[in-house]
Motif scaffolding. Structure first.
Motif, PDB file in Angstrom:
ATOM      1  N   MET A   1     -14.553  42.820  59.704  1.00 34.59           N
ATOM      2  CA  MET A   1     -13.546  44.254  60.171  1.00 34.59           C
ATOM      3  C   MET A   1     -13.473  42.950  61.485  1.00 34.59           C
ATOM      4  O   MET A   1     -12.635  43.105  62.090  1.00 34.59           O
ATOM      5  N   ALA A   2     -14.071  42.569  61.681  1.00 37.83           N
ATOM      6  CA  ALA A   2     -14.062  41.513  63.103  1.00 37.83           C
ATOM      7  C   ALA A   2     -13.134  41.176  63.301  1.00 37.83           C
ATOM      8  O   ALA A   2     -11.905  40.671  64.066  1.00 37.83           O
ATOM      9  N   GLU A   3     -13.307  40.017  61.948  1.00 35.14           N
ATOM     10  CA  GLU A   3     -11.865  38.491  61.500  1.00 35.14           C
ATOM     11  C   GLU A   3     -10.713  40.000  61.727  1.00 35.14           C
ATOM     12  O   GLU A   3      -8.921  39.080  62.177  1.00 35.14           O
ATOM     13  N   GLU A   4      -9.986  40.483  61.080  1.00 37.68           N
ATOM     14  CA  GLU A   4     -10.036  41.499  60.629  1.00 37.68           C
ATOM     15  C   GLU A   4      -8.449  41.854  62.262  1.00 37.68           C
ATOM     16  O   GLU A   4      -7.045  41.776  62.178  1.00 37.68           O
ATOM     17  N   GLN A   5      -9.770  42.023  62.785  1.00 38.25           N
ATOM     18  CA  GLN A   5      -8.993  43.486  64.216  1.00 38.25           C
ATOM     19  C   GLN A   5      -8.649  41.902  64.752  1.00 38.25           C
ATOM     20  O   GLN A   5      -7.450  42.493  65.644  1.00 38.25           O
ATOM     21  N   VAL A   6      -9.265  41.192  65.436  1.00 41.06           N
ATOM     22  CA  VAL A   6      -9.103  40.035  65.839  1.00 41.06           C
ATOM     23  C   VAL A   6      -7.578  39.289  65.302  1.00 41.06           C
ATOM     24  O   VAL A   6      -7.025  39.305  66.023  1.00 41.06           O
ATOM     25  N   LEU A   7      -7.462  39.345  63.905  1.00 38.83           N
ATOM     26  CA  LEU A   7      -5.982  39.012  63.459  1.00 38.83           C
ATOM     27  C   LEU A   7      -4.984  39.549  64.016  1.00 38.83           C
ATOM     28  O   LEU A   7      -3.625  39.488  64.526  1.00 38.83           O
ATOM     29  N   GLU A   8      -4.496  41.199  64.254  1.00 38.14           N
ATOM     30  CA  GLU A   8      -4.020  42.485  64.303  1.00 38.14           C
ATOM     31  C   GLU A   8      -4.360  42.012  65.773  1.00 38.14           C
ATOM     32  O   GLU A   8      -2.512  42.370  66.377  1.00 38.14           O
ATOM     33  N   LEU A   9      -5.308  41.807  66.786  1.00 37.57           N
ATOM     34  CA  LEU A   9      -5.107  41.907  68.393  1.00 37.57           C
ATOM     35  C   LEU A   9      -4.089  40.469  68.486  1.00 37.57           C
ATOM     36  O   LEU A   9      -3.423  40.256  69.407  1.00 37.57           O
ATOM     37  N   ASN A  10      -3.564  39.973  67.723  1.00 39.41           N
ATOM     38  CA  ASN A  10      -3.641  38.058  67.618  1.00 39.41           C
ATOM     39  C   ASN A  10      -1.953  38.293  67.228  1.00 39.41           C
ATOM     40  O   ASN A  10      -1.081  37.706  68.249  1.00 39.41           O
TER      41      ASN A  10
ATOM     42  N   GLU B   1     -10.071  39.137  74.727  1.00 47.23           N
ATOM     43  CA  GLU B   1     -11.703  40.494  75.163  1.00 47.23           C
ATOM     44  C   GLU B   1     -12.486  40.753  73.480  1.00 47.23           C
ATOM     45  O   GLU B   1     -13.931  40.852  73.789  1.00 47.23           O
ATOM     46  N   ARG B   2     -11.997  40.311  72.454  1.00 47.63           N
ATOM     47  CA  ARG B   2     -12.730  40.455  71.669  1.00 47.63           C
ATOM     48  C   ARG B   2     -13.548  39.651  71.173  1.00 47.63           C
ATOM     49  O   ARG B   2     -14.560  39.336  70.487  1.00 47.63           O
ATOM     50  N   THR B   3     -12.336  38.182  71.464  1.00 43.75           N
ATOM     51  CA  THR B   3     -13.604  36.800  71.239  1.00 43.75           C
ATOM     52  C   THR B   3     -14.854  36.895  71.999  1.00 43.75           C
ATOM     53  O   THR B   3     -15.155  36.208  71.158  1.00 43.75           O
ATOM     54  N   ARG B   4     -14.513  37.659  73.128  1.00 42.56           N
ATOM     55  CA  ARG B   4     -15.710  37.313  74.508  1.00 42.56           C
ATOM     56  C   ARG B   4     -16.832  38.079  73.229  1.00 42.56           C
ATOM     57  O   ARG B   4     -17.986  37.582  73.072  1.00 42.56           O
ATOM     58  N   SER B   5     -16.325  39.316  72.330  1.00 39.14           N
ATOM     59  CA  SER B   5     -17.229  40.199  71.834  1.00 39.14           C
ATOM     60  C   SER B   5     -18.125  39.902  70.121  1.00 39.14           C
ATOM     61  O   SER B   5     -19.307  39.900  69.958  1.00 39.14           O
ATOM     62  N   ILE B   6     -16.785  38.732  69.868  1.00 37.81           N
ATOM     63  CA  ILE B   6     -17.682  38.248  68.421  1.00 37.81           C
ATOM     64  C   ILE B   6     -18.427  37.052  68.862  1.00 37.81           C
ATOM     65  O   ILE B   6     -19.492  36.566  68.110  1.00 37.81           O
TER      66      ILE B   6
ATOM     67  N   ASN C   1      -0.312  41.942  68.877  1.00 44.49           N
ATOM     68  CA  ASN C   1      -0.574  42.391  69.365  1.00 44.49           C
ATOM     69  C   ASN C   1      -0.919  42.035  71.727  1.00 44.49           C
ATOM     70  O   ASN C   1       0.191  40.864  71.742  1.00 44.49           O
ATOM     71  N   LEU C   2      -1.870  41.954  71.607  1.00 42.70           N
ATOM     72  CA  LEU C   2      -1.346  41.599  72.930  1.00 42.70           C
ATOM     73  C   LEU C   2      -2.694  40.264  73.335  1.00 42.70           C
ATOM     74  O   LEU C   2      -4.071  40.773  72.981  1.00 42.70           O
ATOM     75  N   GLU C   3      -2.360  39.401  74.240  1.00 42.49           N
ATOM     76  CA  GLU C   3      -3.588  38.384  74.087  1.00 42.49           C
ATOM     77  C   GLU C   3      -4.808  38.455  75.356  1.00 42.49           C
ATOM     78  O   GLU C   3      -5.000  37.834  74.901  1.00 42.49           O
ATOM     79  N   SER C   4      -4.520  39.750  76.504  1.00 36.45           N
ATOM     80  CA  SER C   4      -5.840  40.028  76.906  1.00 36.45           C
ATOM     81  C   SER C   4      -6.300  41.128  75.858  1.00 36.45           C
ATOM     82  O   SER C   4      -7.942  40.508  76.513  1.00 36.45           O
ATOM     83  N   ARG C   5      -6.341  41.742  74.748  1.00 35.26           N
ATOM     84  CA  ARG C   5      -6.682  41.579  73.605  1.00 35.26           C
ATOM     85  C   ARG C   5      -7.818  41.074  72.970  1.00 35.26           C
ATOM     86  O   ARG C   5      -9.431  40.973  72.710  1.00 35.26           O
TER      87      ARG C   5
END
Length: 508
Positions: free
Chosen positions: A260-269, A278-283, A271-275
């Protein structure tokens, strides 16, 4: 009689009223919910309403001060105190207006005038912090009892002569099942596998049975509630002295959150680089936690294996009259525990390689390789092999990780050339397409190039365990080390004619 609870409103009439002044003075300013009830259980005074409770009028049942789901428990405790005069304690829970769970312990004490019980005093102490601490302690105790839960690792074992497998508690939890409602078997397991993954699972299982080839793959399973979970599954065969399959052992890790995290990262990719940042740090934090959990789980998994091995060794040493069959069983148990220990060690190594801090220094591969070969000779002094290490092999990288890579490559060359009368091992470098490429070459067992794609997969072994020992994790670790340095690794070989592993690394 007032109609609402407001902290300073109370009934002054009757015997209980004479005790209220002191009780109110003592309890009106404390943060814990406190109330007084009369001999009929009716509310006389309360300093505040607990979380999740609407307004309650004086004279109503004191148990109405508790959330609806807790009132029956509270009413029963009140009745016992009023009837017997004995103190009562019970635990109850509520949710704050923000929806956060809170926990309390309510102490109920009888109020007396002489020998007569004229009411009760109830004080609820907030034990949310203690409850959370107890939960953390429960998890830690669970980790000691069942070391798999924290890392979502479930284990299984299947004696192929038996119709049913043995699952760990965590594996039942991963599947959303219980031992009372589900009996593990191969056929039942296949019904849980996603239809799109089922044939791949069947093919992998058949290879284990007929070719004794371990497997490691991702698969999806259905839980009883219809939800889908992603698992990464490892399975390894256990053979007897004659090379016959006797059991399968395996590990399943729930990687749903990672997927799920991988899919969220792809989705964020998209959209917004700032997000994304943030997600990368969380991962990264999650991966660090997972590494810590894997280390803890691996350490705790070793303890029971060591206990089994020590017990078997003691039996072998101190029981001289054991029949040959019993000694053979003890020997097989010790071999199995040794293999499982090696597997755990290699799993932890593989996990650490992926997340270890990477240094960047000038590394002398010639010197490192010479030290590795010297260690191999010390551990196997009777071995005869011609080893040539070229001078001046240097690169830019992490010396510790590069040593681990060479230990695996040279260890494999040493092992797979052990059955050759005149073994030769060479470490050197060549120029290819304008780039310097290092290599480790041997003239040992080699491999079929049609299976070269399996070399760097965890637990994929191209030779039978009866011929050459190993877990099949070493080359996967080497590949991760090389790739973390920005390089690549590949192999060339032929059956019975040796193998050469080529790898590129940054130049200093």
């Amino acid at each position: 009689m007032a109609s609402g609870v407001a902290g300073v409103i109370f009934q002054r009439e009757g015997p209980i009223g004479r005790q209220l002044e002191g009780l109110v003075w003592l309890h009106s300013r404390i943060a814990d919910p406190v109330f007084v009830a009369d001999a009929s259980g009716g509310l006389v005074w309360a300093n505040r309403l607990p979380p999740g409770v609407a307004e309650v009028g004086l004279g109503q049942r004191a148990s109405d001060l508790f959330p609806p789901g807790e009132r029956a428990k509270a009413q029963a405790a009140h009745e016992r105190v009023l009837a017997t005069g004995e103190d009562e304690r019970f635990e109850w829970g509520a949710r704050t207006p923000a929806g956060v769970a809170a926990w309390y312990v309510c102490s109920v004490t009888a109020l007396r005038e002489g020998d007569e019980v004229i009411g009760l005093l109830a004080r609820s102490s907030d034990v949310t912090g203690l409850k959370q601490s107890e939960e953390r302690l429960r998890l830690r105790e669970g980790l000691m009892i069942d070391t798999e839960g924290v890392a979502h690792l479930g284990t299984w074992e299947w004696d192929v002569t038996q119709p049913h497998a043995t699952w760990s508690d965590e594996l039942y939890r991963i599947y959303g099942l219980t031992p009372e409602t589900y009996t593990p078997s191969y056929e039942a397991y296949l019904t849980k596998v996603h239809p799109e993954d089922r044939q791949r699972v069947i093919d992998a299982t058949n290879r284990v049975f007929h070719e004794h080839v371990p497997y490691s793959h991702d698969e999806r399973i259905f839980r009883p509630d219809g939800s889908v979970r992603y698992l990464h599954t490892w399975a390894s065969p256990v053979l007897d002295e004659q090379g016959k399959l006797v059991k399968l052992i395996g590990v399943c890790q729930d990687i749903t959150e990672r997927k799920m995290a991988e899919e969220q990262v792809l989705e964020l990719n998209r959209n917004l680089e700032s997000r994304i940042a943030e997600r990368t740090r969380s991962i990264e934090r999650s991966l660090e936690d997972l590494e810590a959990f894997n280390a803890t789980v691996t350490h705790d998994l070793r303890n029971p294996l060591n206990t089994i091995d020590l017990g078997c060794a003691m039996l072998e040493r101190e029981t001289s009259e054991l029949p040959p069959k019993a000694r053979d069983v003890l020997a097989r148990i010790r071999r199995a525990t040794s293999r499982m220990s090696d597997l755990i060690r290699d799993l932890l190594t593989l996990s650490r390689v992926g997340h270890a801090q990477l240094a960047s220094e000038n590394a002398d591969l010639s010197a490192i390789a010479s030290e590795v070969v010297a260690n191999l000779l010390r551990t196997d002094p009777h071995r005869r092999a011609e080893v040539h290490i070229a001078d001046g092999l240097t690169c830019l990288g992490d010396p510790g990780l590069l040593r681990a890579a060479l230990e695996n490559l040279l260890g494999n060359a040493w092992k797979y050339s052990s059955k050759v009368p005149e073994a030769r091992i060479e470490v050197g470098a060549i120029e290819r397409d304008g780039r310097r490429v290092f290599f480790v070459r041997d003239n040992g067992a080699g491999f079929d190039m049609r299976e070269a794609h399996k070399l760097f997969r965890p637990f994929e072994r191209l030779h039978k365990a009866a011929d050459f020992e190993g877990t099949g994790v070493g080359l996967a670790a080497v590949q991760r080390i090389v790739e973390r340095h920005g390089g690549r690794i590949w192999a060339e070989g032929a059956q019975g004619k040796g193998a050469t592993f080529f790898f590129e690394l940054p130049q200093g």
